[in-house]
Enzyme design. Structure first.
Site, PDB file in Angstrom:
ATOM      1  N   GLN B 283       0.816  -1.217   0.000  1.00  0.00           N
ATOM      2  CA  GLN B 283       0.000   0.000   0.000  1.00  0.00           C
ATOM      3  C   GLN B 283       0.850   1.268   0.000  1.00  0.00           C
ATOM      4  OE1 GLN B 283      -0.850   2.072   3.030  1.00  0.00           O
ATOM      5  NE2 GLN B 283       0.789   1.131   4.186  1.00  0.00           N
ATOM      6  N   GLU B 286      -0.180   3.893  -2.558  1.00  0.00           N
ATOM      7  CA  GLU B 286      -1.343   4.694  -2.175  1.00  0.00           C
ATOM      8  C   GLU B 286      -0.955   5.738  -1.133  1.00  0.00           C
ATOM      9  OE1 GLU B 286      -4.592   1.123  -2.861  1.00  0.00           O
ATOM     10  OE2 GLU B 286      -4.682   2.327  -1.034  1.00  0.00           O
ATOM     11  N   GLU B 287      -0.152   5.318  -0.165  1.00  0.00           N
ATOM     12  CA  GLU B 287       0.265   6.219   0.896  1.00  0.00           C
ATOM     13  C   GLU B 287       1.023   7.417   0.323  1.00  0.00           C
ATOM     14  OE1 GLU B 287       1.653   3.955   4.464  1.00  0.00           O
ATOM     15  OE2 GLU B 287       3.263   5.442   4.387  1.00  0.00           O
ATOM     16  N   ARG B 288       1.899   7.150  -0.654  1.00  0.00           N
ATOM     17  CA  ARG B 288       2.710   8.224  -1.220  1.00  0.00           C
ATOM     18  C   ARG B 288       1.887   9.165  -2.077  1.00  0.00           C
ATOM     19  NH1 ARG B 288       7.469   3.860  -1.810  1.00  0.00           N
ATOM     20  NH2 ARG B 288       7.822   3.861   0.451  1.00  0.00           N
ATOM     21  N   GLY B 291      -0.045  11.399   0.242  1.00  0.00           N
ATOM     22  CA  GLY B 291       0.788  12.469   0.789  1.00  0.00           C
ATOM     23  C   GLY B 291       0.970  13.615  -0.198  1.00  0.00           C
TER      24      GLY B 291
END
Lengths: 271, 431
Positions: B283, B286-288, B291
């Site tokens: 994931q 998605e996290e990046r 952000g």
């Protein structure tokens, strides 16, 4: 098919009122409106639009009446360009059951007046037969405050404008509406079918939850044209020019009441 | 649901993470991304439904968040339980999560649209904590957790009834996740947890933690010796040692926690033992992107606000904005913001179409972290003395924004990933 018998029936015992709610797509209240260089109107291209805030309140009231079981079905209607569909989807996402879009061709849009809209709505009322029509008291773009009143006159229905509260009357056979008027609050009973226009303090509209936004995609949205409804959109008014309000000039501070009166006399504002 | 199927393939055991990356890259040309499909049409990325959801979020931000931000920043905490319940009721916490557990089952473009809208919040701390709740603490659970585990932890987190946090970083291991020391050893039907976690967002308030710990003592490869575990934080042995004081993100409580012989049922382990690191890595894209997306609007707004301030601020007989260095610089900065936005949308469109966007997402994160520093620093300069005070938004954005180059993947880690794709990263030294 819904049978129009409400006039005689006890509201509490019946299936509930059928409500028609008007929604208008207007320039968003937060936008800084600019006049077009040719002074024929204001800039609308590429500008954020949303549902008229008073219409949001009308939609909210219809949905609340459904939740209270006073209403059985709530239908939203919008008279406007193709993008009015987005406005109707917002209403559907708030809890309205189905929507009607009376599409106005772009060429006729700028010349559309409350008289035309009320005639279109009157025609739709003939076929939809609602018990209650709730409209926003006025639109924030033209501030006309006419459509609800004209519609009631065309239909020969009672009207209760500037509503801050709608509830069943004492005997449950009518609607008791509290109106905001200059002198304070006026409470009247109206028989249905009736036209009510919403004022600011009627309620605080909910925001559409995300699941309801997705569900709204599946709710029915019917399209109609002014020709189908047999309404002539010939403009009765011509806009000569649109101008910015004068730039606010700096004021001046005065030391005393005498100075103030003196200055007012100087400017010819006081004899 | 579009574009999710490739993520639900059963995990094939890799010999190591770097081998897996090399295998996926061997079929790709080095610098152009790893798919042969045509560039997706990003103009169609957002529909009327995306806009409607952003409107709802905007209302909630204006009513339930922004009026309280100054108070929460001063108190150095925000009421997560209350706010998450409001967000949960509106359906904002499970947009990409399974419908069976209260989510909407939509594709990642919806997360990006909402992430952008969070840029309207007047601080960085609250959106960061919301991002942990909606996007960082639950993806592995949603994909690999058992039904019972999802009922117990995922459903209430989506509803906003439980506050979640992510427990990966430790005092001695931030970027170097493989070196974490927390263990969870099997003892009968239980797992016994010992160790500590650091820099945990919402760690003081959270009800449960998605914990990454060493579980496979016999496995040598540090990428395959760890598991993800659902850890309720009210158990004996869990110590919320302290709330860490930071230079920014004040409204978000950041905690250090200790675990001393904390017992959880072994069934609280998510998916397969030893796969924890792989699950968490899945994931990262998605996290990046989150952000990067979450900062776009904030940057635009601060540039506009700075222009307005400079317009009415007089210096040396003219408006500050009329100095060419000022209005030209703001134009440069806005250009960069739009470029970053295009990259975020492009990566999102490719991801939603089923492609791996690790390189683009890492680039977007890298650029976002650096751009936030550049924009806030330049804008703050134009606010002059006022920019240095607590009375204006730019100073808070300057402080909050500094974290982006550090957290959720430091700039240096992003650079290493990009170098891997460029095939320029040196081989690890032989031991």
């Amino acid at each position: 098919k819904y049978i129009h018998i409400i006039n005689k029936a006890d509201m509490a015992a019946s299936k509930g009122l059928k409500i028609l709610v008007g929604c208008k797509r207007v320039i968003d209240y937060a936008v800084k409106v600019r006049v077009k260089p040719d002074r024929s109107g204001v800039v609308t291209e590429g500008v954020k639009h949303s549902m008229n805030p008073f219409d949001e309140i009308a939609v909210e009231e219809a949905v609340r009446m459904k939740e209270k079981k006073l209403a059985g079905e709530a239908v939203a209607i919008s008279v406007g360009p193709p993008q009015s569909q987005e406005t109707l989807r917002t209403a559907l996402a708030m809890g309205i059951d189905r929507a009607i879009h009376v599409e106005i061709p772009l060429a006729q849009l700028e010349k559309l007046q409350p008289i035309h809209v009320s005639k279109l709505l009157a025609k739709v009322c003939e076929s939809e037969k609602p018990d209650l029509v709730i409209l926003g008291k006025q639109a924030i773009d033209d501030d006309c405050n006419q459509t609800g009143q004209m519609l009631a006159a065309l239909l020969d229905w009672p009207q209760a404008t500037f509503a801050s509260k709608i509830e069943p009357s004492q005997d449950s056979k009518q609607l008791r509406v509290t109106r905001e008027v200059d002198g304070g609050l006026e409470t009247i009973d109206v028989s249905v079918p009736a036209v009510v226009t919403s004022d600011l303090r009627l309620n605080e509209p909910r925001y559409a939850t995300l699941p309801n936004i997705m569900k709204a995609k599946k709710k029915p949205l019917a399209k109609m044209s002014p020709d189908q409804l047999g309404v002539d959109l010939q403009p009765r008014q011509e806009v000569i020019s649109v101008e910015d309000p004068p730039v606010r000039k700096a004021g001046a501070k005065v030391e005393s009441v005498e100075d103030l009166v003196g200055k007012l006399r100087e400017k010819g504002l006081v004899k | 649901t579009v574009g999710r199927s490739f993520l639900c393939r059963p995990v094939v055991p890799y010999s190591s993470v770097s081998n897996a990356m090399r295998r996926s890259l061997s079929s790709a040309s080095p610098m152009s991304g790893s798919d042969a499909s045509a560039e997706p049409n990003t103009d169609k990325l957002f529909t009327a439904e995306h806009e409607a959801m952003r409107s709802t979020l905007r209302r909630i931000i204006e009513q339930d968040i922004n009026p309280y931000v100054d108070e929460w920043e001063a108190k150095e905490i925000f009421p997560a339980k209350q706010l998450f319940k409001k967000l949960g009721n509106a359906g904002l916490l499970g947009v990409t999560r399974p419908v069976e557990y209260g989510g909407l089952g939509l594709d990642y473009s919806y997360s990006v649209a909402l992430a952008e809208e969070y840029g309207r919040v007047n601080c960085g701390g609250v959106p960061m904590a919301i991002g942990v709740q909606s996007d960082m603490a639950t993806p592995a659970l949603a994909r690999f957790g058992s039904h019972e585990l999802k009922e117990q932890f995922l459903r209430p987190s989506i509803a906003g009834d439980l506050v979640a946090c992510l427990g990966v970083s430790e005092p001695t291991a931030g970027s170097d996740v493989a070196s974490i020391k927390t263990t969870a050893r099997r003892d009968g039907d239980d797992l016994v947890i010992n160790g500590s976690k650091m820099w945990i967002t919402s760690g003081m308030q959270a009800d449960w933690m998605c914990l990454l710990a060493n579980t496979e003592a016999s496995v040598k490869d540090p990428y395959l010796s760890k598991s993800l575990i659902c850890l309720p934080l009210d158990l004996p042995g869990v110590q919320r040692a302290r709330k860490i004081r930071k230079i920014g993100m004040h409204s978000s409580d950041t905690a250090q926690l200790f675990f001393e012989n904390v017992r959880v049922p072994a069934s609280y382990l998510i998916g397969e033992p030893g796969q924890g690191f792989i699950y968490q890595m899945l994931q990262f894209q998605e996290e990046r992107l989150f952000g990067a997306a979450a900062n776009l609007l904030g940057l635009e707004l601060i540039i506009q606000e700075t222009a307005e301030y400079a317009r009415q601020r007089k210096a040396f007989g003219q408006s500050l904005l009329d100095f060419q260095t000022v209005h030209f610089r703001l134009a440069e900065l806005l250009t960069e913001v739009e470029l970053l936005r295009s990259m975020v949308y492009r990566a999102t469109a490719k991801y939603v179409a089923g492609n791996d966007v690790t390189m683009l997402a890492s680039m977007a994160k890298l650029k976002a972290g650096r751009l936030v520093r550049e924009v806030t620093d330049s804008c703050l300069q134009y606010w002059g003395g006022m920019g240095f005070t607590d009375e204006v938004r730019v100073s808070r954005f300057y402080r909050d924004g500094r974290l982006l180059s550090i957290g959720a993947g430091a700039d240096e880690v992003m650079l290493s990933i990009i170098c891997k794709y460029m095939r320029t990263l040196p081989k690890p030294p032989k031991k």
